[in-house]
Write a protein that holds these residues in place. Structure first.
Motif, PDB file in Angstrom:
ATOM      1  N   GLY A  17       0.835  -1.198   0.000  1.00 32.99           N
ATOM      2  CA  GLY A  17       0.000   0.000   0.000  1.00 32.99           C
ATOM      3  C   GLY A  17       0.863   1.240   0.000  1.00 32.99           C
ATOM      4  N   PHE A  18       0.265   2.393  -0.158  1.00 28.64           N
ATOM      5  CA  PHE A  18       0.961   3.656  -0.176  1.00 28.64           C
ATOM      6  C   PHE A  18       0.822   4.329   1.177  1.00 28.64           C
ATOM      7  N   PRO A  19       1.892   4.952   1.663  1.00 28.13           N
ATOM      8  CA  PRO A  19       1.745   5.752   2.881  1.00 28.13           C
ATOM      9  C   PRO A  19       0.880   6.956   2.627  1.00 28.13           C
ATOM     10  N   SER A  20       0.368   7.510   3.681  1.00 27.34           N
ATOM     11  CA  SER A  20      -0.554   8.632   3.567  1.00 27.34           C
ATOM     12  C   SER A  20       0.140   9.827   2.935  1.00 27.34           C
ATOM     13  N   GLY A  21      -0.430  10.307   1.817  1.00 27.36           N
ATOM     14  CA  GLY A  21       0.095  11.492   1.155  1.00 27.36           C
ATOM     15  C   GLY A  21       1.362  11.280   0.378  1.00 27.36           C
ATOM     16  N   ALA A  22       1.770  10.019   0.144  1.00 30.88           N
ATOM     17  CA  ALA A  22       3.002   9.774  -0.581  1.00 30.88           C
ATOM     18  C   ALA A  22       2.817  10.049  -2.060  1.00 30.88           C
ATOM     19  N   VAL A  23       3.945  10.324  -2.735  1.00 32.84           N
ATOM     20  CA  VAL A  23       3.897  10.567  -4.167  1.00 32.84           C
ATOM     21  C   VAL A  23       3.541   9.265  -4.882  1.00 32.84           C
ATOM     22  N   LYS A  33      -4.946  17.025   1.241  1.00 29.94           N
ATOM     23  CA  LYS A  33      -4.259  17.571   0.084  1.00 29.94           C
ATOM     24  C   LYS A  33      -2.998  18.272   0.558  1.00 29.94           C
ATOM     25  N   VAL A  34      -1.873  17.696   0.242  1.00 34.70           N
ATOM     26  CA  VAL A  34      -0.597  18.279   0.643  1.00 34.70           C
ATOM     27  C   VAL A  34       0.208  18.556  -0.620  1.00 34.70           C
ATOM     28  N   PRO A  35       1.004  19.617  -0.631  1.00 33.72           N
ATOM     29  CA  PRO A  35       1.836  19.895  -1.804  1.00 33.72           C
ATOM     30  C   PRO A  35       2.962  18.878  -1.937  1.00 33.72           C
ATOM     31  N   LYS A  36       3.214  18.481  -3.152  1.00 30.97           N
ATOM     32  CA  LYS A  36       4.282  17.523  -3.464  1.00 30.97           C
ATOM     33  C   LYS A  36       5.185  18.126  -4.519  1.00 30.97           C
ATOM     34  N   SER A  37       6.392  17.644  -4.601  1.00 32.93           N
ATOM     35  CA  SER A  37       7.381  18.315  -5.439  1.00 32.93           C
ATOM     36  C   SER A  37       8.276  17.316  -6.135  1.00 32.93           C
ATOM     37  N   HIS A  63       7.206  14.522   1.309  1.00 30.85           N
ATOM     38  CA  HIS A  63       6.304  14.672   0.170  1.00 30.85           C
ATOM     39  C   HIS A  63       7.076  15.067  -1.080  1.00 30.85           C
ATOM     40  N   THR A  64       8.030  14.244  -1.470  1.00 27.11           N
ATOM     41  CA  THR A  64       8.805  14.477  -2.678  1.00 27.11           C
ATOM     42  C   THR A  64       9.289  13.141  -3.214  1.00 27.11           C
ATOM     43  N   ALA A  65       9.720  13.156  -4.467  1.00 24.82           N
ATOM     44  CA  ALA A  65      10.255  11.941  -5.097  1.00 24.82           C
ATOM     45  C   ALA A  65      11.715  11.810  -4.690  1.00 24.82           C
ATOM     46  N   ARG A  66      11.973  11.022  -3.671  1.00 26.68           N
ATOM     47  CA  ARG A  66      13.320  10.928  -3.094  1.00 26.68           C
ATOM     48  C   ARG A  66      14.298  10.282  -4.063  1.00 26.68           C
ATOM     49  N   LYS A  67      13.876   9.314  -4.835  1.00 24.08           N
ATOM     50  CA  LYS A  67      14.774   8.568  -5.722  1.00 24.08           C
ATOM     51  C   LYS A  67      14.449   8.832  -7.189  1.00 24.08           C
ATOM     52  N   LEU A  68      14.137  10.074  -7.500  1.00 18.99           N
ATOM     53  CA  LEU A  68      13.839  10.442  -8.877  1.00 18.99           C
ATOM     54  C   LEU A  68      15.108  10.344  -9.732  1.00 18.99           C
ATOM     55  N   SER A  81       3.581  16.367 -17.461  1.00 16.74           N
ATOM     56  CA  SER A  81       2.559  15.412 -17.890  1.00 16.74           C
ATOM     57  C   SER A  81       2.254  14.365 -16.831  1.00 16.74           C
ATOM     58  N   VAL A  82       3.256  13.998 -16.022  1.00 18.71           N
ATOM     59  CA  VAL A  82       3.033  12.992 -14.976  1.00 18.71           C
ATOM     60  C   VAL A  82       2.709  13.633 -13.626  1.00 18.71           C
ATOM     61  N   SER A  83       2.880  14.947 -13.521  1.00 16.04           N
ATOM     62  CA  SER A  83       2.638  15.606 -12.237  1.00 16.04           C
ATOM     63  C   SER A  83       1.162  15.553 -11.849  1.00 16.04           C
ATOM     64  N   SER A  84       0.274  15.664 -12.833  1.00 13.25           N
ATOM     65  CA  SER A  84      -1.152  15.613 -12.517  1.00 13.25           C
ATOM     66  C   SER A  84      -1.572  14.236 -12.027  1.00 13.25           C
ATOM     67  N   VAL A  85      -0.931  13.197 -12.560  1.00 11.22           N
ATOM     68  CA  VAL A  85      -1.268  11.827 -12.146  1.00 11.22           C
ATOM     69  C   VAL A  85      -0.772  11.545 -10.738  1.00 11.22           C
ATOM     70  N   LEU A  86       0.423  12.027 -10.420  1.00 10.19           N
ATOM     71  CA  LEU A  86       1.034  11.766  -9.114  1.00 10.19           C
ATOM     72  C   LEU A  86       0.679  12.820  -8.077  1.00 10.19           C
ATOM     73  N   GLY A  87      -0.041  13.871  -8.463  1.00 16.44           N
ATOM     74  CA  GLY A  87      -0.407  14.909  -7.517  1.00 16.44           C
ATOM     75  C   GLY A  87       0.710  15.872  -7.191  1.00 16.44           C
ATOM     76  N   VAL A  88       1.691  16.011  -8.069  1.00 16.20           N
ATOM     77  CA  VAL A  88       2.823  16.908  -7.834  1.00 16.20           C
ATOM     78  C   VAL A  88       2.388  18.340  -8.137  1.00 16.20           C
ATOM     79  N   THR A  89       2.703  19.251  -7.224  1.00 17.05           N
ATOM     80  CA  THR A  89       2.271  20.645  -7.354  1.00 17.05           C
ATOM     81  C   THR A  89       3.413  21.601  -7.673  1.00 17.05           C
ATOM     82  N   HIS A  90       4.671  21.232  -7.384  1.00 13.62           N
ATOM     83  CA  HIS A  90       5.784  22.147  -7.595  1.00 13.62           C
ATOM     84  C   HIS A  90       6.952  21.395  -8.245  1.00 13.62           C
ATOM     85  N   LEU A  91       7.667  22.123  -9.101  1.00 13.25           N
ATOM     86  CA  LEU A  91       8.902  21.639  -9.712  1.00 13.25           C
ATOM     87  C   LEU A  91      10.034  22.569  -9.299  1.00 13.25           C
TER      88      LEU A  91
END
Length: 466
Positions: A17-23, A33-37, A63-68, A81-91
């Motif tokens: 499962g996914f942790p709460s609010g994870a990317v 709803k938490v901001p993700k980056s 709340h970020t992609a640690r191993k991007l 294009s993938v930010s909307s799917v993963l809920g990412v709000t900031h780059l």
């Protein structure tokens, strides 16, 4: 490996499962709803810049992609294009040229984009090298940091400062004072605006709490005694082979054994117990006769003392019914950044330039620029509409052509079926006429057979007369 339903099931390599609010977590599993980056680097950069991007991911955790993993062929549009799917709000994009290093903070998916020039930066290892007692707070990265904004002004501030304040604040989750847990407040990210030169300094700290009202000398002795007591308890709790020995009278194992108990014994012996042989009384040590007082870096003033409303991380930081103050200290973790706002764009790395630190335009130039941008946007929109119409027209033509081919194919099949029926009828009629001719020929052959029989009789008579 566990089994489920008679079949083996992998658990260590498959995410249950996914942790709460994870990317990457589905929307149904997100409790808030938490901001993700995404923190990434573009182009060819120095190794220190790569380390800086990795450490900025540590700051933005959890709340970020640690191993991007970035690729050279990936563009900003790919991440959008993938930010909307993963809920990412900031780059957060680091780019480097021969002259400078820049950081772009983009709000997905429509902007705005703030471009900062990185004047100076220091990595975590540089900050730790300057500290006398650096700390490790790996557990603190499991919770979001607190955000402190200093000197950003109020309603009278300029528009770019207001936008910068809102952007930096919305990069991190907001805090609900009524429901927040004290143990979750483990880190602090501070942004300080220097109004003299317009730079923003970023610092990253760990929050530490220590009990007050106790002299440092007593605290040191208590910790040493606690270490010795803990080691003796661990040694005395060992199982002895001789049951006749009295409790507490345990033979200490030798340190050269591989069982690990010798290490415990060495820890007990090597505990940092203060040397008091030159003092006549313990009060001399407590009073500061041997440097047991409070150091200059640990001055306990009234402003830093608070009463903990709940338990906190650290020894002695527990909720108590009696009034006991605790001192709050900040331990810098790094990295450090000194940023200067260069440009503000309306869109995502494109669009109208709302602010530029080096270029100043008049009202007429701004109006002409807006007209130019609108004209360009209208042209793009018109081309998209024409392209959509062309695609729809070509699709309709292809469908009509496919329908015509299918109709011709059906017509040919029907013609072939009709020709096959005609051939079968001709073959049947030919078979009936053949049977009639065969019957007639059989009748003619019967008459000739009679002639042959009469001839044979004549031959027989001629033989008899001879």
């Amino acid at each position: 490996m566990p089994t489920k339903g008679g079949r083996r099931r992998k658990t260590r390599t498959h995410v249950v499962g996914f942790p709460s609010g994870a990317v990457g977590a589905p929307e149904s599993e997100m409790t808030e709803k938490v901001p993700k980056s995404f923190v990434l680097k573009k182009g060819k950069v120095h190794s220190n810049v790569s380390d800086l991007a990795e450490e900025m991911r540590r700051v933005m955790e959890p709340h970020t992609a640690r191993k991007l993993r970035e690729r050279a062929k990936n563009t900003v549009k790919d991440y959008v294009s993938v930010s909307s799917v993963l809920g990412v709000t900031h780059l957060l994009v680091f780019t480097q040229t021969d002259k400078s290093l820049s950081l772009r903070v983009c709000r997905t998916p429509t902007g705005p984009t703030l471009t900062f020039k990185v004047r100076q930066f220091s990595l975590m290892r540089h900050v730790r090298a300057l500290q006398k007692r650096p700390v490790e707070v790996n557990q603190a990265y499991k919770t979001s940091p607190l955000v402190v904004l200093n000197n950003f002004g109020d309603k009278q501030a300029s528009s770019q400062v207001k936008l910068m304040k809102v952007t930096l604040q919305n990069m991190f989750p907001s805090i609900n004072v009524a429901t927040v847990k004290l143990q979750d407040c483990r880190r602090v990210v501070m942004f300080n605006l220097d109004k003299t030169n317009g730079t923003v300094e970023m610092r990253h700290f760990a929050v530490r709490a220590t009990p007050t009202g106790i002299a440092k000398a007593i605290t040191k002795v208590a910790r040493s005694c606690a270490c010795v007591y803990d080691g003796l308890v661990r040694v005395s709790s060992m199982d002895t082979r001789d049951s006749r020995r009295e409790p507490g009278n345990v033979r200490l194992p030798r340190a050269n054994k591989c069982c690990g108990f010798g290490v415990i014994f060495l820890q007990v012996v090597q505990a940092k117990v203060p040397d008091l042989h030159g003092l006549e009384d313990i009060s001399e040590y407590v009073a500061g006769g041997m440097g047991g007082g409070i150091s200059d870096s640990e001055v306990e003033d009234e402003e830093s003392k608070i009463t903990l409303p709940d338990d906190y991380v650290g020894r002695g930081n527990v909720k108590s019914q009696k009034r006991r103050d605790n001192s709050i200290r900040l331990q810098e973790l790094g990295p450090r950044l000194t940023l200067e706002l260069m440009k503000v764009e309306r869109g995502l790395c494109e669009g109208e330039v709302l602010y530029h630190s080096y270029v100043t335009k008049t009202a007429e130039e701004i109006k002409a620029q807006r007209a130019k941008v609108e004209k360009r946007d209208n042209l793009k929109r018109k081309r998209r509409e024409e392209q959509a119409e062309n695609v729809a027209r070509k699709k309709q033509e292809a469908e009509e052509l496919a329908a015509a081919k299918a109709a011709r194919r059906l017509e040919r099949a029907q013609q072939a079926a009709a020709e096959g029926d005609a051939d079968e009828e001709d073959s049947e009629s030919d078979g009936e006429s053949g049977e009639e001719e065969t019957g007639e020929s059989q009748g003619a052959f019967g008459t000739s057979t009679g002639v042959d029989e009469s001839g044979s009789d004549v031959l027989d008579e001629m033989e008899e007369s001879e």
